[in-house]
Design a protein around this motif. Structure first.
Motif, PDB file in Angstrom:
ATOM      1  N   HIS A  38      -7.808  -8.121 -15.999  1.00 26.55           N
ATOM      2  CA  HIS A  38      -7.096  -7.373 -14.968  1.00 26.55           C
ATOM      3  C   HIS A  38      -5.595  -7.662 -15.000  1.00 26.55           C
ATOM      4  O   HIS A  38      -4.774  -6.745 -14.807  1.00 26.55           O
ATOM      5  CB  HIS A  38      -7.668  -7.707 -13.589  1.00 26.55           C
ATOM      6  CG  HIS A  38      -9.006  -7.088 -13.330  1.00 26.55           C
ATOM      7  ND1 HIS A  38      -9.875  -7.559 -12.359  1.00 26.55           N
ATOM      8  CD2 HIS A  38      -9.634  -6.041 -13.909  1.00 26.55           C
ATOM      9  CE1 HIS A  38     -10.966  -6.811 -12.358  1.00 26.55           C
ATOM     10  NE2 HIS A  38     -10.842  -5.885 -13.292  1.00 26.55           N
ATOM     11  N   ASP A  39      -5.230  -8.906 -15.251  1.00 28.34           N
ATOM     12  CA  ASP A  39      -3.813  -9.277 -15.314  1.00 28.34           C
ATOM     13  C   ASP A  39      -3.098  -8.630 -16.495  1.00 28.34           C
ATOM     14  O   ASP A  39      -1.868  -8.519 -16.500  1.00 28.34           O
ATOM     15  CB  ASP A  39      -3.659 -10.799 -15.410  1.00 28.34           C
ATOM     16  CG  ASP A  39      -4.005 -11.518 -14.110  1.00 28.34           C
ATOM     17  OD1 ASP A  39      -4.129 -10.829 -13.069  1.00 28.34           O
ATOM     18  OD2 ASP A  39      -4.176 -12.750 -14.138  1.00 28.34           O
ATOM     19  N   SER A  40      -3.857  -8.212 -17.495  1.00 24.78           N
ATOM     20  CA  SER A  40      -3.248  -7.595 -18.674  1.00 24.78           C
ATOM     21  C   SER A  40      -2.894  -6.128 -18.441  1.00 24.78           C
ATOM     22  O   SER A  40      -2.290  -5.486 -19.318  1.00 24.78           O
ATOM     23  CB  SER A  40      -4.191  -7.696 -19.881  1.00 24.78           C
ATOM     24  OG  SER A  40      -5.287  -6.800 -19.759  1.00 24.78           O
ATOM     25  N   ALA A  41      -3.244  -5.589 -17.286  1.00 22.02           N
ATOM     26  CA  ALA A  41      -2.989  -4.172 -17.010  1.00 22.02           C
ATOM     27  C   ALA A  41      -1.504  -3.844 -17.132  1.00 22.02           C
ATOM     28  O   ALA A  41      -1.129  -2.777 -17.642  1.00 22.02           O
ATOM     29  CB  ALA A  41      -3.514  -3.806 -15.627  1.00 22.02           C
ATOM     30  N   ALA A  42      -0.660  -4.761 -16.672  1.00 22.82           N
ATOM     31  CA  ALA A  42       0.785  -4.513 -16.741  1.00 22.82           C
ATOM     32  C   ALA A  42       1.277  -4.456 -18.182  1.00 22.82           C
ATOM     33  O   ALA A  42       2.243  -3.750 -18.494  1.00 22.82           O
ATOM     34  CB  ALA A  42       1.535  -5.609 -15.975  1.00 22.82           C
ATOM     35  N   VAL A  43       0.607  -5.183 -19.067  1.00 19.68           N
ATOM     36  CA  VAL A  43       0.977  -5.195 -20.487  1.00 19.68           C
ATOM     37  C   VAL A  43       0.436  -3.955 -21.191  1.00 19.68           C
ATOM     38  O   VAL A  43       1.143  -3.288 -21.955  1.00 19.68           O
ATOM     39  CB  VAL A  43       0.441  -6.469 -21.172  1.00 19.68           C
ATOM     40  CG1 VAL A  43       0.757  -6.449 -22.667  1.00 19.68           C
ATOM     41  CG2 VAL A  43       1.021  -7.713 -20.516  1.00 19.68           C
ATOM     42  N   LEU A  83      -1.605  -7.262 -27.465  1.00 17.73           N
ATOM     43  CA  LEU A  83      -1.468  -8.440 -26.615  1.00 17.73           C
ATOM     44  C   LEU A  83      -0.648  -9.532 -27.290  1.00 17.73           C
ATOM     45  O   LEU A  83       0.214 -10.160 -26.664  1.00 17.73           O
ATOM     46  CB  LEU A  83      -2.852  -8.969 -26.237  1.00 17.73           C
ATOM     47  CG  LEU A  83      -3.685  -8.031 -25.340  1.00 17.73           C
ATOM     48  CD1 LEU A  83      -5.120  -8.522 -25.234  1.00 17.73           C
ATOM     49  CD2 LEU A  83      -3.060  -7.901 -23.952  1.00 17.73           C
ATOM     50  N   PHE A  84      -0.876  -9.764 -28.566  1.00 17.37           N
ATOM     51  CA  PHE A  84      -0.116 -10.802 -29.274  1.00 17.37           C
ATOM     52  C   PHE A  84       1.319 -10.357 -29.528  1.00 17.37           C
ATOM     53  O   PHE A  84       2.236 -11.187 -29.546  1.00 17.37           O
ATOM     54  CB  PHE A  84      -0.812 -11.187 -30.576  1.00 17.37           C
ATOM     55  CG  PHE A  84      -1.879 -12.227 -30.401  1.00 17.37           C
ATOM     56  CD1 PHE A  84      -1.606 -13.458 -29.823  1.00 17.37           C
ATOM     57  CD2 PHE A  84      -3.184 -11.976 -30.805  1.00 17.37           C
ATOM     58  CE1 PHE A  84      -2.595 -14.415 -29.639  1.00 17.37           C
ATOM     59  CE2 PHE A  84      -4.181 -12.934 -30.635  1.00 17.37           C
ATOM     60  CZ  PHE A  84      -3.886 -14.154 -30.055  1.00 17.37           C
ATOM     61  N   THR A  85       1.528  -9.066 -29.718  1.00 17.59           N
ATOM     62  CA  THR A  85       2.898  -8.565 -29.863  1.00 17.59           C
ATOM     63  C   THR A  85       3.682  -8.813 -28.585  1.00 17.59           C
ATOM     64  O   THR A  85       4.852  -9.233 -28.624  1.00 17.59           O
ATOM     65  CB  THR A  85       2.891  -7.054 -30.187  1.00 17.59           C
ATOM     66  OG1 THR A  85       2.246  -6.856 -31.453  1.00 17.59           O
ATOM     67  CG2 THR A  85       4.313  -6.511 -30.266  1.00 17.59           C
ATOM     68  N   HIS A  86       3.038  -8.582 -27.448  1.00 14.10           N
ATOM     69  CA  HIS A  86       3.700  -8.851 -26.168  1.00 14.10           C
ATOM     70  C   HIS A  86       3.993 -10.340 -26.018  1.00 14.10           C
ATOM     71  O   HIS A  86       5.064 -10.717 -25.527  1.00 14.10           O
ATOM     72  CB  HIS A  86       2.824  -8.372 -25.012  1.00 14.10           C
ATOM     73  CG  HIS A  86       3.397  -8.678 -23.669  1.00 14.10           C
ATOM     74  ND1 HIS A  86       4.482  -8.016 -23.146  1.00 14.10           N
ATOM     75  CD2 HIS A  86       3.033  -9.609 -22.723  1.00 14.10           C
ATOM     76  CE1 HIS A  86       4.774  -8.499 -21.953  1.00 14.10           C
ATOM     77  NE2 HIS A  86       3.910  -9.459 -21.668  1.00 14.10           N
ATOM     78  N   GLU A 109       9.830 -11.488 -22.694  1.00 13.78           N
ATOM     79  CA  GLU A 109       9.144 -11.174 -21.441  1.00 13.78           C
ATOM     80  C   GLU A 109       7.739 -11.762 -21.395  1.00 13.78           C
ATOM     81  O   GLU A 109       7.245 -12.146 -20.326  1.00 13.78           O
ATOM     82  CB  GLU A 109       9.066  -9.653 -21.273  1.00 13.78           C
ATOM     83  CG  GLU A 109       8.367  -9.204 -20.009  1.00 13.78           C
ATOM     84  CD  GLU A 109       8.187  -7.696 -19.959  1.00 13.78           C
ATOM     85  OE1 GLU A 109       7.641  -7.211 -18.951  1.00 13.78           O
ATOM     86  OE2 GLU A 109       8.583  -7.010 -20.921  1.00 13.78           O
ATOM     87  N   GLY A 110       7.103 -11.860 -22.569  1.00 13.95           N
ATOM     88  CA  GLY A 110       5.728 -12.324 -22.605  1.00 13.95           C
ATOM     89  C   GLY A 110       5.555 -13.785 -22.961  1.00 13.95           C
ATOM     90  O   GLY A 110       4.437 -14.215 -23.268  1.00 13.95           O
ATOM     91  N   SER A 111       6.611 -14.561 -22.889  1.00 13.07           N
ATOM     92  CA  SER A 111       6.534 -15.954 -23.322  1.00 13.07           C
ATOM     93  C   SER A 111       5.516 -16.780 -22.534  1.00 13.07           C
ATOM     94  O   SER A 111       4.932 -17.729 -23.048  1.00 13.07           O
ATOM     95  CB  SER A 111       7.916 -16.614 -23.216  1.00 13.07           C
ATOM     96  OG  SER A 111       8.393 -16.553 -21.871  1.00 13.07           O
ATOM     97  N   LYS A 112       5.291 -16.402 -21.278  1.00 10.67           N
ATOM     98  CA  LYS A 112       4.337 -17.146 -20.448  1.00 10.67           C
ATOM     99  C   LYS A 112       2.981 -16.445 -20.333  1.00 10.67           C
ATOM    100  O   LYS A 112       2.098 -16.904 -19.619  1.00 10.67           O
ATOM    101  CB  LYS A 112       4.920 -17.350 -19.048  1.00 10.67           C
ATOM    102  CG  LYS A 112       6.165 -18.229 -19.040  1.00 10.67           C
ATOM    103  CD  LYS A 112       6.672 -18.464 -17.623  1.00 10.67           C
ATOM    104  CE  LYS A 112       7.904 -19.362 -17.633  1.00 10.67           C
ATOM    105  NZ  LYS A 112       8.427 -19.591 -16.235  1.00 10.67           N
TER     106      LYS A 112
END
Length: 244
Positions: free
Chosen positions: A47-52, A169-172, A177-180
């Protein structure tokens, strides 16, 4: 619950009603969750990945249909269905049939809704029904006599989608922005859930000689535990690969 002894430890054994695995979607889902190791945290990560994934859904769906149209054995599935959705045309051929047809737009929209549902909706009875529907609507055994998508194509497509999701997902993760962003945990969660989707699709292809028109009959197919094991193994290998 019973126990069995090994050289290392005593392992509690869950007693499974094997017939119920093939008649009760909720029971089947719980078995797969227990075997693969799907937790509430996994669903939260999805669910948290929706923004990505949200901004990438359209590109993901386009990539899926580009792939489907790249092979005659999958493109012909849509070509045969064209009369139900597209304007009549006597000169269209398999080679000339393109992605701009109304049917393809409709099917792309359906896949978009499915992906969005995976990352936004609760994994409840409605979700299980949707996961099951993805198998049922692609085979005559589910009552759609005009559609017969062979299992090899369904599983190839699901594997392609899984790889595309992992890459996204790994690209993000590799951006500032996706460091965390917990890419490892999220990828593992998707591998597990897509293994469940694979199993819910595959159940409509198990032992077809014993089926009714609408509901798969109980059988002792080995496909269920094999696919459950595959999901658990994929998630474990993903974790090992990125933990070196």
């Amino acid at each position: 619950v019973s126990t069995q002894s090994t050289g290392r430890m005593t392992i509690p054994v869950q007693v499974i009603d094997e017939d119920k695995l093939y008649t009760d979607l909720g029971y089947r889902y719980k078995y797969l969750c227990d075997f693969i190791g799907i937790s509430d945290e996994d669903i939260k990560l999805i669910h948290d990945s929706a923004a990505v994934l949200g901004p990438k859904v359209e590109a993901l769906v386009d990539a899926v249909y580009d792939k489907l149209f790249a092979f005659s054995c999958t493109k012909k599935i849509f070509f045969k269905e064209r009369g139900k959705y597209d304007a009549p045309s006597s000169d269209v051929t398999l080679e000339s049939y393109d992605l701009n047809k109304p049917q393809i737009g409709m099917r792309k929209s359906s896949l978009k809704r499915f992906i969005v549902r995976l990352v936004t909706k609760p994994y409840d009875g409605d979700m299980l029904a949707e996961l099951d529907r993805m198998g049922r609507i692609h085979t005559p055994l589910g009552g759609r006599t005009s559609i017969n998508v062979e299992l090899i194509h369904m599983q190839a497509l699901l594997a392609f989608l899984q790889d595309a999701l992992i890459a996204t997902l790994f690209t993000h993760k590799n951006t500032e922005e996706g460091s965390k962003f917990d890419a490892v945990g999220t990828v593992r969660a998707f591998c597990k859930v897509l293994a469940v989707q694979n199993q819910f699709i595959s159940r409509w292809y198990e032992d077809p000689s014993s089926r009714s028109n609408s509901t798969p009959s109980p059988n002792k197919s080995t496909l269920l535990p094999i696919l459950a094991l595959t999901g658990a193994l994929t998630a474990a290998l993903t974790y090992m690969a990125v933990s070196k």
